[in-house]
Design a protein around this motif. Sequence first.
Motif, PDB file in Angstrom:
ATOM      1  N   SER A  32       4.805   1.036 -13.559  1.00  0.00           N
ATOM      2  CA  SER A  32       5.463   1.556 -12.363  1.00  0.00           C
ATOM      3  C   SER A  32       4.657   1.117 -11.146  1.00  0.00           C
ATOM      4  O   SER A  32       3.446   1.345 -11.091  1.00  0.00           O
ATOM      5  CB  SER A  32       5.550   3.082 -12.419  1.00  0.00           C
ATOM      6  OG  SER A  32       6.182   3.588 -11.257  1.00  0.00           O
ATOM      7  N   THR A  33       5.331   0.489 -10.193  1.00  0.00           N
ATOM      8  CA  THR A  33       4.611  -0.076  -9.050  1.00  0.00           C
ATOM      9  C   THR A  33       5.519  -0.202  -7.842  1.00  0.00           C
ATOM     10  O   THR A  33       6.742  -0.296  -7.969  1.00  0.00           O
ATOM     11  CB  THR A  33       4.056  -1.464  -9.418  1.00  0.00           C
ATOM     12  OG1 THR A  33       3.386  -2.012  -8.277  1.00  0.00           O
ATOM     13  CG2 THR A  33       5.155  -2.412  -9.849  1.00  0.00           C
ATOM     14  N   HIS A  34       4.899  -0.186  -6.661  1.00  0.00           N
ATOM     15  CA  HIS A  34       5.617  -0.518  -5.427  1.00  0.00           C
ATOM     16  C   HIS A  34       5.371  -1.968  -5.029  1.00  0.00           C
ATOM     17  O   HIS A  34       6.045  -2.490  -4.142  1.00  0.00           O
ATOM     18  CB  HIS A  34       5.186   0.412  -4.288  1.00  0.00           C
ATOM     19  CG  HIS A  34       5.645   1.832  -4.466  1.00  0.00           C
ATOM     20  ND1 HIS A  34       6.971   2.190  -4.533  1.00  0.00           N
ATOM     21  CD2 HIS A  34       4.949   2.985  -4.612  1.00  0.00           C
ATOM     22  CE1 HIS A  34       7.075   3.501  -4.693  1.00  0.00           C
ATOM     23  NE2 HIS A  34       5.857   4.004  -4.747  1.00  0.00           N
ATOM     24  N   LEU A  35       4.400  -2.613  -5.667  1.00  0.00           N
ATOM     25  CA  LEU A  35       4.097  -4.023  -5.373  1.00  0.00           C
ATOM     26  C   LEU A  35       4.941  -4.911  -6.293  1.00  0.00           C
ATOM     27  O   LEU A  35       4.424  -5.705  -7.081  1.00  0.00           O
ATOM     28  CB  LEU A  35       2.611  -4.298  -5.554  1.00  0.00           C
ATOM     29  CG  LEU A  35       1.670  -3.455  -4.694  1.00  0.00           C
ATOM     30  CD1 LEU A  35       0.216  -3.757  -5.022  1.00  0.00           C
ATOM     31  CD2 LEU A  35       1.946  -3.679  -3.210  1.00  0.00           C
ATOM     32  N   ILE A  36       6.245  -4.770  -6.180  1.00  0.00           N
ATOM     33  CA  ILE A  36       7.161  -5.370  -7.156  1.00  0.00           C
ATOM     34  C   ILE A  36       7.100  -6.888  -7.123  1.00  0.00           C
ATOM     35  O   ILE A  36       7.128  -7.543  -8.173  1.00  0.00           O
ATOM     36  CB  ILE A  36       8.600  -4.876  -6.906  1.00  0.00           C
ATOM     37  CG1 ILE A  36       8.643  -3.353  -6.999  1.00  0.00           C
ATOM     38  CG2 ILE A  36       9.568  -5.490  -7.917  1.00  0.00           C
ATOM     39  CD1 ILE A  36       9.942  -2.735  -6.521  1.00  0.00           C
ATOM     40  N   ASP A  37       7.003  -7.470  -5.944  1.00  0.00           N
ATOM     41  CA  ASP A  37       6.990  -8.933  -5.849  1.00  0.00           C
ATOM     42  C   ASP A  37       5.815  -9.543  -6.608  1.00  0.00           C
ATOM     43  O   ASP A  37       5.901 -10.665  -7.100  1.00  0.00           O
ATOM     44  CB  ASP A  37       6.943  -9.380  -4.379  1.00  0.00           C
ATOM     45  CG  ASP A  37       8.321  -9.330  -3.722  1.00  0.00           C
ATOM     46  OD1 ASP A  37       9.313  -9.226  -4.459  1.00  0.00           O
ATOM     47  OD2 ASP A  37       8.389  -9.387  -2.490  1.00  0.00           O
ATOM     48  N   GLU A  38       4.715  -8.807  -6.698  1.00  0.00           N
ATOM     49  CA  GLU A  38       3.530  -9.332  -7.383  1.00  0.00           C
ATOM     50  C   GLU A  38       3.710  -9.406  -8.893  1.00  0.00           C
ATOM     51  O   GLU A  38       3.090 -10.232  -9.562  1.00  0.00           O
ATOM     52  CB  GLU A  38       2.301  -8.473  -7.068  1.00  0.00           C
ATOM     53  CG  GLU A  38       1.789  -8.613  -5.659  1.00  0.00           C
ATOM     54  CD  GLU A  38       0.432  -7.943  -5.464  1.00  0.00           C
ATOM     55  OE1 GLU A  38      -0.105  -8.049  -4.350  1.00  0.00           O
ATOM     56  OE2 GLU A  38      -0.094  -7.319  -6.412  1.00  0.00           O
ATOM     57  N   VAL A  39       4.534  -8.514  -9.441  1.00  0.00           N
ATOM     58  CA  VAL A  39       4.585  -8.376 -10.903  1.00  0.00           C
ATOM     59  C   VAL A  39       5.963  -8.588 -11.509  1.00  0.00           C
ATOM     60  O   VAL A  39       6.103  -8.577 -12.728  1.00  0.00           O
ATOM     61  CB  VAL A  39       4.071  -6.977 -11.330  1.00  0.00           C
ATOM     62  CG1 VAL A  39       2.617  -6.806 -10.973  1.00  0.00           C
ATOM     63  CG2 VAL A  39       4.912  -5.871 -10.702  1.00  0.00           C
ATOM     64  N   SER A  40       6.980  -8.806 -10.694  1.00  0.00           N
ATOM     65  CA  SER A  40       8.350  -8.811 -11.213  1.00  0.00           C
ATOM     66  C   SER A  40       8.586  -9.879 -12.274  1.00  0.00           C
ATOM     67  O   SER A  40       9.418  -9.693 -13.168  1.00  0.00           O
ATOM     68  CB  SER A  40       9.358  -8.982 -10.064  1.00  0.00           C
ATOM     69  OG  SER A  40       9.160 -10.210  -9.400  1.00  0.00           O
TER      70      SER A  40
END
Length: 284
Positions: free
Chosen positions: A184-192
């Motif tokens: 679960s993350t808000h840094l989605i672009d980094e891990v998508s």
Amino acid sequence: MKIEVKNLTRKYGQNKALQNVSFTLEGQKIYGLLGRNGAGKTTFMDILAGNILSSEGEILINGEKPFDNRKLTESICLIKEGNNFKRDLKVKNVLKIYSYFYPTWDQELAEDLIKVYGLNMNAKVKTLSKGMESSLGIIAGLASKAPITIFDEPYIGLDAAARKKFYEILLEEYEEENRMIILSTHLIDEVSLMFEEVLILQEGRLVLQEEAENLRSNTCAVTGKKEEVEAFIENKQIIDKKELAGMMTAYIYGTKQEAHSYGLQAEGIPIQELMIHLTQKEGA
């Protein structure tokens, strides 16, 4: 491992953090659990880890309830964004406790990661910076090798280089020994690009569950003259649309190739942007 979420509701007073949520997670995958603040993600993870009870409905893991089930919770490791460890414990004591609790604990990996992140084994948790405490959580989560490993914003305080290192190690460990990982993350672009399946919660409800590759290939943003775009999307499932100066951009479930055949511009929707569009409206 198979997780069955059945009509799950969790109330805090009159507020419902989760509202009649149902879905199934199965197999060794990296799941992205996404949503805005207050969407119910952390509450769901706490129930899954056996930390709290639901108000209604249930979670079953391989047919069993996780609450007060030591045998089952030994298979689940939840690392939150903070307050994972008692403040007066030393780093070495934290890792020793985790090694006793998790039968799958990998001591060699833990020692390697201690060196990677430069942690002092004799330092107390309360003396660690936010980034170092996050590093300790990452080490405990990865070295647990729990069949269900859950990371809830695990890298608060880490700089971009340290986060990148976490992603690399996570993928290396996942490829070496597959397990179910919920991130679960808000840094989605980094891990998508790591996600194999995506779940999006909004105001305690599940608004989307889909294979990540399907989302990438079957959603697009279509742009053109308003009347042309409206004609194209007439019978399509619309996520969102915007208008400006006679032009329209529609975010839809559909392929870029189909839009191009109508002479319209189309591009893929990054998962982070898709999440924003799906959750930006009240009651979306």
